[in-house]
Scaffold this motif. Structure first.
Motif, PDB file in Angstrom:
ATOM      1  N   ALA A 172     -53.429  26.969  -7.246  1.00 46.96           N
ATOM      2  CA  ALA A 172     -53.086  28.315  -6.772  1.00 46.96           C
ATOM      3  C   ALA A 172     -54.188  29.296  -7.124  1.00 46.96           C
ATOM      4  N   GLU A 173     -54.573  30.150  -6.173  1.00 50.47           N
ATOM      5  CA  GLU A 173     -55.625  31.131  -6.424  1.00 50.47           C
ATOM      6  C   GLU A 173     -55.121  32.327  -7.209  1.00 50.47           C
ATOM      7  N   ASP A 174     -53.824  32.591  -7.179  1.00 51.33           N
ATOM      8  CA  ASP A 174     -53.240  33.713  -7.902  1.00 51.33           C
ATOM      9  C   ASP A 174     -52.681  33.234  -9.229  1.00 51.33           C
ATOM     10  N   ALA A 175     -52.437  34.194 -10.112  1.00 47.54           N
ATOM     11  CA  ALA A 175     -51.831  33.867 -11.398  1.00 47.54           C
ATOM     12  C   ALA A 175     -50.417  33.349 -11.168  1.00 47.54           C
ATOM     13  N   ALA A 176     -50.072  32.221 -11.847  1.00 47.60           N
ATOM     14  CA  ALA A 176     -48.761  31.612 -11.665  1.00 47.60           C
ATOM     15  C   ALA A 176     -48.301  31.005 -12.981  1.00 47.60           C
ATOM     16  N   LEU A 199     -35.472  25.917 -13.317  1.00 49.36           N
ATOM     17  CA  LEU A 199     -36.744  26.526 -13.709  1.00 49.36           C
ATOM     18  C   LEU A 199     -37.058  27.667 -12.752  1.00 49.36           C
ATOM     19  N   LEU A 200     -37.972  28.534 -13.198  1.00 50.30           N
ATOM     20  CA  LEU A 200     -38.401  29.677 -12.387  1.00 50.30           C
ATOM     21  C   LEU A 200     -39.896  29.602 -12.189  1.00 50.30           C
ATOM     22  N   LEU A 201     -40.323  29.747 -10.939  1.00 55.92           N
ATOM     23  CA  LEU A 201     -41.737  29.763 -10.594  1.00 55.92           C
ATOM     24  C   LEU A 201     -42.155  31.220 -10.333  1.00 55.92           C
ATOM     25  N   TRP A 202     -43.074  31.734 -11.164  1.00 53.88           N
ATOM     26  CA  TRP A 202     -43.539  33.126 -11.096  1.00 53.88           C
ATOM     27  C   TRP A 202     -44.926  33.134 -10.459  1.00 53.88           C
ATOM     28  N   SER A 203     -45.107  33.979  -9.456  1.00 55.99           N
ATOM     29  CA  SER A 203     -46.401  34.139  -8.799  1.00 55.99           C
ATOM     30  C   SER A 203     -46.772  35.610  -8.798  1.00 55.99           C
ATOM     31  N   PHE A 204     -48.006  35.919  -9.246  1.00 59.90           N
ATOM     32  CA  PHE A 204     -48.479  37.300  -9.364  1.00 59.90           C
ATOM     33  C   PHE A 204     -49.646  37.462  -8.390  1.00 59.90           C
ATOM     34  N   CYS A 205     -49.392  38.164  -7.283  1.00 60.80           N
ATOM     35  CA  CYS A 205     -50.359  38.284  -6.202  1.00 60.80           C
ATOM     36  C   CYS A 205     -51.064  39.626  -6.296  1.00 60.80           C
ATOM     37  N   GLU A 206     -52.392  39.611  -6.290  1.00 60.24           N
ATOM     38  CA  GLU A 206     -53.168  40.845  -6.289  1.00 60.24           C
ATOM     39  C   GLU A 206     -52.997  41.554  -4.947  1.00 60.24           C
ATOM     40  N   ARG A 207     -52.678  42.803  -4.989  1.00 60.68           N
ATOM     41  CA  ARG A 207     -52.539  43.583  -3.775  1.00 60.68           C
ATOM     42  C   ARG A 207     -53.838  44.332  -3.503  1.00 60.68           C
ATOM     43  N   ALA A 208     -54.340  44.194  -2.363  1.00 62.15           N
ATOM     44  CA  ALA A 208     -55.620  44.822  -2.037  1.00 62.15           C
ATOM     45  C   ALA A 208     -55.509  46.332  -2.123  1.00 62.15           C
ATOM     46  N   ALA A 209     -56.559  46.961  -2.679  1.00 59.67           N
ATOM     47  CA  ALA A 209     -56.571  48.417  -2.800  1.00 59.67           C
ATOM     48  C   ALA A 209     -56.618  49.049  -1.418  1.00 59.67           C
ATOM     49  N   PRO A 210     -55.945  50.200  -1.237  1.00 57.89           N
ATOM     50  CA  PRO A 210     -55.927  50.827   0.085  1.00 57.89           C
ATOM     51  C   PRO A 210     -57.304  51.342   0.477  1.00 57.89           C
ATOM     52  N   VAL A 216     -44.841  13.277  -4.557  1.00 62.88           N
ATOM     53  CA  VAL A 216     -43.974  14.103  -3.701  1.00 62.88           C
ATOM     54  C   VAL A 216     -43.670  15.439  -4.365  1.00 62.88           C
ATOM     55  N   GLY A 217     -43.323  15.382  -5.671  1.00 61.32           N
ATOM     56  CA  GLY A 217     -43.036  16.651  -6.384  1.00 61.32           C
ATOM     57  C   GLY A 217     -44.244  17.555  -6.429  1.00 61.32           C
ATOM     58  N   ALA A 218     -45.431  16.966  -6.633  1.00 56.77           N
ATOM     59  CA  ALA A 218     -46.654  17.791  -6.680  1.00 56.77           C
ATOM     60  C   ALA A 218     -46.890  18.476  -5.353  1.00 56.77           C
ATOM     61  N   VAL A 219     -46.678  17.705  -4.242  1.00 57.70           N
ATOM     62  CA  VAL A 219     -46.903  18.294  -2.923  1.00 57.70           C
ATOM     63  C   VAL A 219     -45.950  19.453  -2.682  1.00 57.70           C
ATOM     64  N   VAL A 220     -44.683  19.252  -3.046  1.00 48.69           N
ATOM     65  CA  VAL A 220     -43.680  20.312  -2.832  1.00 48.69           C
ATOM     66  C   VAL A 220     -44.016  21.539  -3.661  1.00 48.69           C
ATOM     67  N   VAL A 221     -44.353  21.341  -4.959  1.00 49.68           N
ATOM     68  CA  VAL A 221     -44.676  22.481  -5.825  1.00 49.68           C
ATOM     69  C   VAL A 221     -45.899  23.223  -5.319  1.00 49.68           C
ATOM     70  N   THR A 222     -46.909  22.449  -4.921  1.00 52.55           N
ATOM     71  CA  THR A 222     -48.136  23.073  -4.425  1.00 52.55           C
ATOM     72  C   THR A 222     -47.864  23.884  -3.166  1.00 52.55           C
ATOM     73  N   LEU A 223     -47.058  23.313  -2.274  1.00 53.71           N
ATOM     74  CA  LEU A 223     -46.702  24.038  -1.055  1.00 53.71           C
ATOM     75  C   LEU A 223     -45.965  25.340  -1.376  1.00 53.71           C
ATOM     76  N   ALA A 224     -45.046  25.286  -2.351  1.00 50.95           N
ATOM     77  CA  ALA A 224     -44.316  26.517  -2.742  1.00 50.95           C
ATOM     78  C   ALA A 224     -45.263  27.559  -3.303  1.00 50.95           C
ATOM     79  N   LEU A 225     -46.256  27.105  -4.099  1.00 46.69           N
ATOM     80  CA  LEU A 225     -47.209  28.053  -4.669  1.00 46.69           C
ATOM     81  C   LEU A 225     -48.030  28.738  -3.587  1.00 46.69           C
ATOM     82  N   LEU A 226     -48.462  27.929  -2.645  1.00 49.04           N
ATOM     83  CA  LEU A 226     -49.285  28.510  -1.590  1.00 49.04           C
ATOM     84  C   LEU A 226     -48.500  29.484  -0.742  1.00 49.04           C
ATOM     85  N   LEU A 227     -47.251  29.142  -0.461  1.00 48.93           N
ATOM     86  CA  LEU A 227     -46.418  30.051   0.329  1.00 48.93           C
ATOM     87  C   LEU A 227     -46.113  31.322  -0.443  1.00 48.93           C
ATOM     88  N   ALA A 228     -45.907  31.192  -1.734  1.00 49.11           N
ATOM     89  CA  ALA A 228     -45.607  32.390  -2.541  1.00 49.11           C
ATOM     90  C   ALA A 228     -46.837  33.227  -2.781  1.00 49.11           C
TER      91      ALA A 228
END
Length: 799
Positions: free
Chosen positions: A95-99, A176-187, A26-38
């Motif tokens: 997660a596909e982004d750095a976390a 705890l703090l969950l940090w997510s670093f999302c790449e922003r597409a170049a304009p 259950v905890g894994a599912v919740v954490v994974t869902l938070a990562l994907l949303l973030a």
């Protein structure tokens, strides 16, 4: 370090994993869902993962069965921290982004492989948990997430742009703090350029006569400004027509509009690529009407734009020759229309030619850049100016842009402001010194008068006392000059005609000038009335005349011309002076034919103690006194001189408008000049200087008055409370603790009819502006015993 946190823990045998499978899953599912949303917010994948977790839990429960002992065993043995971190580490890998997961202070506990690869060189969270970093963006985001549960931050990295998302999560009561670093597409640069050409930028280019369009990599028009659309795209079908279908190119490189046929004018095209490393491809196309200008092929529209700009602009080719320049550039460089220079170096002095040529060469052949250099123009080598040299690309033969601004007027204004500031500072210093010195002279003159009352002519000490008094009066004259320069002298302004003042002083001037100097007096018509002190105005004329006489003695004599005339407001506007306000003035000019004043000295002549005469032949206060009297009278004085031809001083005094009731009022009776100065009554004398207070007290007592003395305002108010009757309040203006005006206002509350006589070394006009008390009189310092008695007698007589 990051790989250590990202390592996966082997779950072990099946029976061991079953102990933490239920709550851990259950905890894994919740954490994974938070990562994907973030991260990139893939909702379908998140929901599928959540559904899979629920089905897995149901199947495990069905397989295990309702064994009470097993349930009790699971409740008694919760998941260990190692097991929870292992499962969280596995979830981070999805997660596909750095976390990363940190504690509440920012210390990294877990991080995925993407985090390690993204921040291999530098870890943004390194050291964040060791010490507080006030003002750091990540530290501020951490504090915000701890307060509100989530924080977002946008920052630019070394290569790409990132979006930081921080969420507060918890396991077992620990924050705890969950940090997510999302790449922003170049304009999309092509889309940005297209938006500008189709927007305000394109409209401005169209207003300047420039046809502009945005091309993609295949040469299709995807955006255009209004002028391009009206002339070229009329009747063209399709959203992105190819450039070759609307424009044709001749052998000389010029373009023509196909729709206009043979009547189409020639156009010169400038292609500005989006990628600076490519000469072709997607970019902006600018079209100009090709025309011959000054023997060089250039754009007429560009020349029109240059002429409209207030800045001095010029275009130079790769060989360093001028292509064109606007009017402001010619004015700033002092260029004659008939003698156009060929090279920029022709505008500057010999010493600066090499620097200008080198700057033009570097900017024409190297990368496009700009730089400012200080040069001295040949037309005015004493005033350095700033020349901006910038490289140009894609505008025909122009390779360098020159910007030249004529800042001679700006430099002149700066010098005038510096001179005015210096004069004001010196004036304040001179006024302060003169004010303090006046107190000393008041005491000296007063004691001299008191001693002269006990001695008669013929006594052995009489002549010595008279000599002391005479020297003191000379010193008082110097202080009056200092006060006049600082505009703090007490003036007695009257409404008068300049011609009358000149006539009064003409007889004295003839004796002062001597036989070698001829005096000419001229009066204009309709010269307006002015309001000034006639005695001080005569001093101005005498000082200027004496200086003119000394300047003409070197030539063996000459002519001194004094002229009065009227200057109307429209004439003032024609003068173009930035100092003289537009109004009606009565002018007084004093012109001589002497040796003149050198330009280096002309700006210092009104400074106090500045003189070009020999030691002992001048104090340097003559012209400074003139300056102060004129400025205090509300006027302006200007000096113009040419070496060997003479000097002219012009004084502008504003015309005084006399009210109708003042014109109809009959002249008042002349004041009584009776020599009877004795009087009676009680006088309250307030003076903080002991020597001045002693002299004034003895002088008033000798003339029959009862004198009460006080050192300051507080003591004077106490004496007023106890005194039965006080005929007059005589007080200094500037005193410690409580000044004279404040004390006078307090005294008038209980005694509204109490006469007040203020003693001060400052100007009466200046004091009346700062003292809001009615029916007060002034006695300027230094004063003699007789002047004090006369002032007191006059105030009591008018009571």
């Amino acid at each position: 370090m990051l790989d250590r946190h990202a390592a996966l823990v082997d779950p072990g045998p099946l029976d061991t994993s079953l102990k933490w499978l239920g709550p851990g899953l259950v905890g894994a599912v919740v954490v994974t869902l938070a990562l994907l949303l973030a991260g990139d917010a893939r909702w379908p994948l998140a929901l599928a993962l959540l559904a899979g977790g629920v089905i897995s839990i149901a199947a495990w429960r069905f397989w295990r069965g309702p064994a009470p002992s097993d349930a009790a065993s699971l409740a008694a043995q919760p998941a260990t921290p190692n097991e929870e971190f292992a499962l969280a580490a596995a979830a981070l890998q999805l997660a596909e982004d750095a976390a990363a997961i940190t504690d509440s202070r920012g210390q990294v506990l877990l991080a995925n492989r993407q985090y390690g690869r993204r921040f291999e060189a530098s870890d943004p969270l390194q050291g964040l948990g060791d010490a507080e970093e006030d003002g750091h963006p990540l530290a501020l985001a951490r504090e915000a997430a701890l307060r509100s549960g989530q924080a977002e931050l946008r920052a630019d990295g070394d290569k790409d742009s990132l979006d930081y998302v921080v969420r507060r999560v918890g396991t077992g009561g620990e924050t705890l703090l969950l940090w997510s670093f999302c790449e922003r597409a170049a304009p999309d640069h092509l889309e940005v350029v297209a938006g500008r050409i189709g927007g305000d930028t394109g409209t401005r280019l169209a207003a300047a006569g420039v046809l502009a369009a945005t091309l993609d990599d295949e040469g299709n028009v995807i955006a255009s400004n209004p002028l391009f659309a009206e002339r070229i795209l009329v009747g063209v079908r399709g959203k992105a027509p190819a450039l070759t279908t609307i424009l044709s190119q001749s052998e000389d490189g010029l373009l023509r509009i196909i729709a206009e046929g043979d009547q189409s004018p020639s156009l010169r095209g400038v292609h500005v690529p989006i990628d600076p490393l490519k000469d072709d491809g997607a970019g902006t196309l600018l079209l100009f009407d090709a025309s011959e200008l000054s023997g060089v092929t250039a754009s007429e529209n560009v020349q029109v734009l240059l002429e409209l700009l207030p800045l001095g602009l010029a275009l130079v080719d790769r060989d360093g020759r001028f292509l064109t320049m606007n009017r402001a550039f010619r004015q700033a460089g002092g260029i004659d229309q008939d003698k156009m220079p060929s090279y920029p170096g022709d505008l500057v002095v010999k010493e600066d030619k090499a620097a200008v040529a080198d700057a033009v060469r570097r900017n024409s052949r190297g990368p496009a850049m700009s730089a400012d250099i200080a040069v001295r123009l040949a037309r005015n080598p004493k005033e350095p100016v700033a020349l901006t040299v910038a490289g140009l690309r894609g505008i025909g033969d122009a390779a360098v842009l020159l910007l030249l601004k004529d800042n001679s007027e700006e430099a002149k204004l700066k010098r005038q402001i510096a001179q005015a500031t210096k004069m004001q500072a010196v004036g304040q210093l001179a006024g302060g010194v003169a004010h303090d010195f006046n107190n000393i002279l008041t005491a000296i003159l007063g004691h001299c008068d008191l001693m002269l009352m006990r001695h008669t002519p013929g006594d052995s000490d009489y002549d010595d006392i008279q000599q002391i008094k005479s020297n003191s009066n000379r010193a008082a004259g110097l202080t009056r000059q200092l006060l006049a320069f600082s505009r703090q002298q007490t003036l007695r302004p009257q409404v008068l005609q300049l011609a009358d003042v000149v006539a009064e002083v003409s007889h004295l001037l003839k004796r002062l000038l001597g036989e070698t100097v001829e005096l000419k007096v001229k009066h204009g018509r309709d010269v307006g009335l002015v309001r000034a002190d006639p005695g001080q105005l005569e001093q101005v004329i005498v000082n200027l005349a004496v200086n003119a006489r000394d300047a003409m003695l070197d030539n063996g004599g000459g002519t001194l011309t004094i002229q009065t005339y009227s200057v109307r407001a429209e004439q003032v506007a024609d003068l173009g002076s930035e100092i003289l306000p537009v109004a009606d003035y009565s002018a007084l000019s004093i012109t001589d034919t002497g040796s003149g004043i050198p330009p280096a000295v002309l700006g210092k002549i009104f400074e106090p103690f500045f003189t070009t005469k020999e030691v002992g032949k001048g104090t340097g206060l003559g012209l400074s006194t003139v300056y102060g009297i004129v400025k205090q009278s509300g006027g302006f004085i200007f000096a113009d001189s040419k070496v060997g031809k003479g000097t002219s001083f012009v004084i502008y005094l504003p015309v005084h408008e006399v009210a109708e009731e003042d014109k109809a009022r009959p002249a008042g009776k002349a004041p009584d000049e009776s020599s009877e100065l004795w009087g009676s009554g009680t006088i309250l004398l307030v003076e903080d200087e002991p020597m001045v207070r002693t002299v004034a007290e003895r002088a008033l007592a000798r003339h029959g008055y009862t004198v009460l003395t006080a050192n300051n305002g507080e003591e004077a108010l106490e004496l007023l409370e106890d005194a039965d009757e006080v005929s007059l309040l005589v007080s200094d203006v500037v005193m410690p603790l409580m000044d004279g005006p404040t004390m006078g206002r307090e005294a008038r509350k209980d005694r509204p009819d109490l006469p007040i006589l203020f003693m001060s070394g400052y100007a009466e006009e200046q004091l009346r502006k700062s003292i809001d008390i009615d029916n007060v009189d002034f006695l300027p310092k230094p004063f003699s015993v007789q002047e004090l008695a006369e002032a007191v007698r006059k105030v009591l007589a008018d009571k």
